[in-house]
Design a protein around this motif. Structure first.
Motif, PDB file in Angstrom:
ATOM      1  N   MET A   1      18.219  10.064   1.489  1.00 15.76           N
ATOM      2  CA  MET A   1      18.885  11.432   2.069  1.00 15.76           C
ATOM      3  C   MET A   1      17.841  11.566   3.289  1.00 15.76           C
ATOM      4  O   MET A   1      18.670  11.923   4.264  1.00 15.76           O
ATOM      5  CB  MET A   1      18.815  12.415   1.126  1.00 15.76           C
ATOM      6  N   LEU A   2      16.878  11.589   3.205  1.00 17.30           N
ATOM      7  CA  LEU A   2      15.964  11.949   4.149  1.00 17.30           C
ATOM      8  C   LEU A   2      16.102  10.875   5.467  1.00 17.30           C
ATOM      9  O   LEU A   2      16.062  11.301   6.782  1.00 17.30           O
ATOM     10  CB  LEU A   2      14.333  11.836   4.082  1.00 17.30           C
ATOM     11  N   VAL A   3      16.383   9.545   5.315  1.00 17.08           N
ATOM     12  CA  VAL A   3      16.617   8.856   6.376  1.00 17.08           C
ATOM     13  C   VAL A   3      17.897   8.761   7.091  1.00 17.08           C
ATOM     14  O   VAL A   3      18.010   9.065   8.162  1.00 17.08           O
ATOM     15  CB  VAL A   3      16.444   7.353   5.819  1.00 17.08           C
ATOM     16  N   VAL A   4      19.140   9.217   6.093  1.00 22.43           N
ATOM     17  CA  VAL A   4      20.431   9.572   6.702  1.00 22.43           C
ATOM     18  C   VAL A   4      20.373  10.821   7.497  1.00 22.43           C
ATOM     19  O   VAL A   4      21.115  10.825   8.357  1.00 22.43           O
ATOM     20  CB  VAL A   4      21.241   9.472   5.623  1.00 22.43           C
ATOM     21  N   ALA A   5      19.554  11.889   7.048  1.00 28.29           N
ATOM     22  CA  ALA A   5      19.470  13.011   7.780  1.00 28.29           C
ATOM     23  C   ALA A   5      18.976  13.032   9.304  1.00 28.29           C
ATOM     24  O   ALA A   5      19.174  13.531  10.208  1.00 28.29           O
ATOM     25  CB  ALA A   5      18.650  14.127   6.949  1.00 28.29           C
ATOM     26  N   GLY A   6      18.112  11.853   9.338  1.00 26.06           N
ATOM     27  CA  GLY A   6      17.595  11.530  10.631  1.00 26.06           C
ATOM     28  C   GLY A   6      15.912  11.494  10.750  1.00 26.06           C
ATOM     29  O   GLY A   6      15.309  11.412  12.079  1.00 26.06           O
ATOM     30  N   CYS A   7      15.506  11.405   9.491  1.00 22.83           N
ATOM     31  CA  CYS A   7      14.041  11.462   9.605  1.00 22.83           C
ATOM     32  C   CYS A   7      13.406  10.270  10.052  1.00 22.83           C
ATOM     33  O   CYS A   7      14.026   9.012   9.775  1.00 22.83           O
ATOM     34  CB  CYS A   7      13.266  11.716   8.307  1.00 22.83           C
ATOM     35  N   ASP A   8      12.414   9.970  10.735  1.00 23.68           N
ATOM     36  CA  ASP A   8      11.832   8.785  11.326  1.00 23.68           C
ATOM     37  C   ASP A   8      10.422   8.414  10.707  1.00 23.68           C
ATOM     38  O   ASP A   8       9.998   7.291  10.760  1.00 23.68           O
ATOM     39  CB  ASP A   8      11.312   9.086  12.895  1.00 23.68           C
ATOM     40  N   HIS A   9       9.913   9.338  10.000  1.00 29.94           N
ATOM     41  CA  HIS A   9       8.650   9.186   9.384  1.00 29.94           C
ATOM     42  C   HIS A   9       8.240  10.305   8.461  1.00 29.94           C
ATOM     43  O   HIS A   9       8.728  11.612   8.623  1.00 29.94           O
ATOM     44  CB  HIS A   9       7.540   9.546  10.715  1.00 29.94           C
ATOM     45  N   VAL A  10       7.435   9.965   7.407  1.00 29.50           N
ATOM     46  CA  VAL A  10       7.260  10.760   6.471  1.00 29.50           C
ATOM     47  C   VAL A  10       5.911  11.050   6.270  1.00 29.50           C
ATOM     48  O   VAL A  10       4.847   9.918   5.889  1.00 29.50           O
ATOM     49  CB  VAL A  10       7.887  10.550   5.099  1.00 29.50           C
ATOM     50  N   ILE A  11       5.266  12.123   5.910  1.00 32.16           N
ATOM     51  CA  ILE A  11       3.635  12.302   5.543  1.00 32.16           C
ATOM     52  C   ILE A  11       3.870  13.162   4.233  1.00 32.16           C
ATOM     53  O   ILE A  11       4.464  14.273   4.271  1.00 32.16           O
ATOM     54  CB  ILE A  11       3.157  13.306   6.591  1.00 32.16           C
ATOM     55  N   THR A  12       3.181  12.604   3.176  1.00 35.79           N
ATOM     56  CA  THR A  12       3.264  13.237   2.056  1.00 35.79           C
ATOM     57  C   THR A  12       1.919  13.428   1.449  1.00 35.79           C
ATOM     58  O   THR A  12       0.885  12.943   1.954  1.00 35.79           O
ATOM     59  CB  THR A  12       4.368  12.595   0.925  1.00 35.79           C
ATOM     60  N   MET A  13       1.777  13.793   0.261  1.00 36.10           N
ATOM     61  CA  MET A  13       0.462  13.860  -0.287  1.00 36.10           C
ATOM     62  C   MET A  13       0.370  13.655  -1.855  1.00 36.10           C
ATOM     63  O   MET A  13       1.140  14.026  -2.728  1.00 36.10           O
ATOM     64  CB  MET A  13      -0.465  15.149  -0.161  1.00 36.10           C
ATOM     65  N   ASP A  14      -0.712  12.646  -2.347  1.00 40.60           N
ATOM     66  CA  ASP A  14      -0.650  12.290  -3.825  1.00 40.60           C
ATOM     67  C   ASP A  14       0.444  11.991  -4.150  1.00 40.60           C
ATOM     68  O   ASP A  14       0.811  12.965  -5.218  1.00 40.60           O
ATOM     69  CB  ASP A  14      -1.599  13.166  -4.690  1.00 40.60           C
ATOM     70  N   LEU A  15       1.363  11.148  -3.995  1.00 35.36           N
ATOM     71  CA  LEU A  15       2.496  10.519  -4.716  1.00 35.36           C
ATOM     72  C   LEU A  15       2.469  10.470  -6.056  1.00 35.36           C
ATOM     73  O   LEU A  15       1.307   9.871  -6.522  1.00 35.36           O
ATOM     74  CB  LEU A  15       3.099   9.275  -3.754  1.00 35.36           C
ATOM     75  N   HIS A  16       3.339  10.908  -6.987  1.00 32.73           N
ATOM     76  CA  HIS A  16       3.128  10.634  -8.460  1.00 32.73           C
ATOM     77  C   HIS A  16       3.121   9.079  -8.470  1.00 32.73           C
ATOM     78  O   HIS A  16       2.222   8.742  -9.593  1.00 32.73           O
ATOM     79  CB  HIS A  16       4.464  11.196  -9.014  1.00 32.73           C
ATOM     80  N   ALA A  17       3.762   8.336  -8.055  1.00 33.83           N
ATOM     81  CA  ALA A  17       3.695   6.856  -7.965  1.00 33.83           C
ATOM     82  C   ALA A  17       3.533   6.064  -6.583  1.00 33.83           C
ATOM     83  O   ALA A  17       4.565   6.587  -5.988  1.00 33.83           O
ATOM     84  CB  ALA A  17       4.964   6.372  -8.822  1.00 33.83           C
ATOM     85  N   GLY A  18       2.825   5.600  -6.420  1.00 31.21           N
ATOM     86  CA  GLY A  18       2.671   4.633  -5.298  1.00 31.21           C
ATOM     87  C   GLY A  18       3.830   3.912  -4.601  1.00 31.21           C
ATOM     88  O   GLY A  18       4.173   3.795  -3.512  1.00 31.21           O
ATOM     89  N   GLN A  19       4.624   3.501  -5.652  1.00 28.87           N
ATOM     90  CA  GLN A  19       5.856   2.832  -5.308  1.00 28.87           C
ATOM     91  C   GLN A  19       7.000   3.449  -4.535  1.00 28.87           C
ATOM     92  O   GLN A  19       7.654   2.988  -3.917  1.00 28.87           O
ATOM     93  CB  GLN A  19       6.309   1.906  -6.594  1.00 28.87           C
ATOM     94  N   ILE A  20       6.639   4.640  -4.477  1.00 28.81           N
ATOM     95  CA  ILE A  20       7.855   5.606  -3.608  1.00 28.81           C
ATOM     96  C   ILE A  20       7.887   5.153  -2.464  1.00 28.81           C
ATOM     97  O   ILE A  20       8.727   5.278  -1.632  1.00 28.81           O
ATOM     98  CB  ILE A  20       7.549   7.072  -3.956  1.00 28.81           C
ATOM     99  N   GLN A  21       6.829   4.843  -1.854  1.00 25.51           N
ATOM    100  CA  GLN A  21       6.525   4.446  -0.418  1.00 25.51           C
ATOM    101  C   GLN A  21       7.533   3.166  -0.197  1.00 25.51           C
ATOM    102  O   GLN A  21       8.105   3.116   1.001  1.00 25.51           O
ATOM    103  CB  GLN A  21       5.033   4.148   0.039  1.00 25.51           C
ATOM    104  N   GLY A  22       7.666   2.507  -1.087  1.00 25.15           N
ATOM    105  CA  GLY A  22       8.692   1.229  -0.679  1.00 25.15           C
ATOM    106  C   GLY A  22       9.940   1.491  -0.845  1.00 25.15           C
ATOM    107  O   GLY A  22      10.954   0.672  -0.575  1.00 25.15           O
TER     108      GLY A  22
END
Length: 310
Positions: free
Chosen positions: A118-139
Motif C-alpha cells: 500500500m505504501l509503494v502504490v500510494a507513491g512512497c519512494d523510501h521508508v525510515i522506521t525503527m526497531d521493526l518487530h521482525a527484520g524480514q519486513i524490510q524484504g
C-alpha cells in the motif's frame, strides 16, 4: 542542507509533538498540513504549501488508532505524489501491523506485506522506521528501507541510570528478541538470558506461563528488553518468572509503548524498578534526535548505518 532542492517535513495526527521536535532539531518548520475527517469517517488532507520538486518526509507512526493513522499516511503520500514531489520518504517510528509478518497458521494474512504494498502504490519512494518487530519486513519492499535501532539510546540509558549495570543481565521475553538481547549484552559486556513462553495446554484460552531457558538471573539486576508493549501481559509474566528465579532488581526497556489494552494498575504493582519506553507515543527516552539525523543524512545522501557504528 547541502543540496539545492527543498526539504519538506509533513505530519499526520499520530504524534504531532514528535514531528515538531524532529523539525526543531533540523532547524525547519513543519509544512502546514490539515488532516481532518468528514462526518462519515473519510480522511481529508490539504497541504497548504507547494511541495513540487521537494524532498518530502512524512512523519507518521502506527501507534494508537492504527487504521486511521495508516490511512492518513497513505493519503498524505498520495497527495504529495500528485503534487509532483521529487522524492517521498515515509518516516514511521512504529510500523503498523508489524506483528502480522508471517503465515503462522492456516489462512492467516501477512498484513505487514500488505502495508508495504500500500505504501509503494500510494507513491512512497523510501521508508525510515525503527526497531521493526521482525527484520524480514524490510524484504517486503522493493524500495529502500532504513530500520533505525534504539540500541544506542538504550545503552546510554543503562550506563547512566541503572545502578549496578555491570552486574546485570539482559533478558529477552521470547526467542524472537534473542538477537536484539544478545547484541545489547555484547555491547555492555554482560550476560544475557532467554525466557520461553508457553501455554499449559493446547486450548486457545489456556493460561500461559514463562520459564527461564538460558542464563542465570539469581542475585543480578535483570534488564528486560522488548520491542513493544501493548497489553503488558508479556512484561507481567516475564517479571514473575524473573522474580521466581531470584533476580535482585528488574528494569524494563521497551521500544514502542502502545498500551492499547494495558492494565496500568497491574503494571504499577509489578516488582520492577522502572518501565522505560521510547518517545514514539514511566520514563520516556527521546528518539527525535535519531530520526532528525536520519532525515538529514537521507537528504544529503549520507550513510545512515554510521549512526550505529561502534
Amino acid at each position: 542542507m547541502a543540496h539545492g532542492n527543498t526539504i519538506k517535513l509533513l505530519a499526520g495526527n499520530s504524534h504531532p509533538a514528535l514531528a515538531q521536535e524532529v523539525a526543531e532539531r533540523l532547524g525547519l518548520s513543519l509544512t502546514p498540513t490539515v488532516v481532518r475527517k468528514f462526518s462519515n469517517g473519510e480522511v481529508n488532507v490539504k497541504i497548504t504549501e507547494s511541495v513540487r520538486d521537494a524532498d518530502v518526509f512524512v512523519i507518521q507512526s502506527g501507534c494508537a488508532d492504527v487504521n486511521d493513522n495508516l490511512m492518513e499516511l497513505l493519503i498524505i503520500i498520495s497527495a504529495c505524489k500528485t503534487a509532483s514531489a521529487r522524492r517521498i520518504t515515509a518516516v514511521i517510528p512504529c510500523y503498523p501491523y508489524a506483528r502480522q509478518d508471517k503465515k503462522d497458521q492456516s489462512r492467516a494474512p501477512i498484513t505487514a506485506k500488505l502495508v508495504a504494498n500500500m505504501l509503494v502504490v500510494a507513491g512512497c519512494d523510501h521508508v525510515i522506521t525503527m526497531d521493526l518487530h521482525a527484520g524480514q519486513i524490510q524484504g517486503f519492499f522493493d524500495i529502500p528501507v532504513d530500520n533505525l535501532f534504539s540500541e544506542p539510546i538504550m545503552l546510554s540509558y543503562i550506563k547512566t541510570h541503572i545502578e549496578g549495570w555491570k552486574n546485570a543481565i539482559v533478558v529477552s521475553p521470547d526467542a524472537g528478541g534473542a538477537k536484539r538481547t544478545t547484541a545489547l549484552a555484547d555491547k555492555l559486556g554482560i550476560d544475557f538470558a532467554l525466557i520461553h513462553r508457553k501455554r499449559r495446554s493446547r486450548a486457545p484460552d489456556a493460561p500461559e506461563q514463562m520459564e527461564l531457558l538460558v542464563g542465570d538471573v539469581k542475585g543480578k539486576v535483570a534488564i528486560l528488553v522488548d520491542d513493544m508493549i501493548d497489553t503488558g501481559k508479556t512484561v507481567m509474566l516475564a517479571t514473575r518468572s524473573l522474580k521466581e528465579n531470584g533476580a535482585a532488581a528488574i528494569h524494563v526497556l521497551v521500544s514502542h509503548g502502545l498500551f492499547a489494552e494495558a492494565n496500568f494498575g497491574a503494571l504499577a504493582a509489578l516488582p520492577i524498578e522502572r518501565l522505560v519506553v521510547l518517545k514514539s507515543k514511566m520514563v520516556i527516552l527521546d528518539i527525535s534526535s535519531t530520526i532528525a539525523e536520519s532525515i538529514r543524512r537521507t537528504h544529503n545522501g549520507e550513510s545512515i548505518s554510521l549512526l550505529f557504528a561502534e
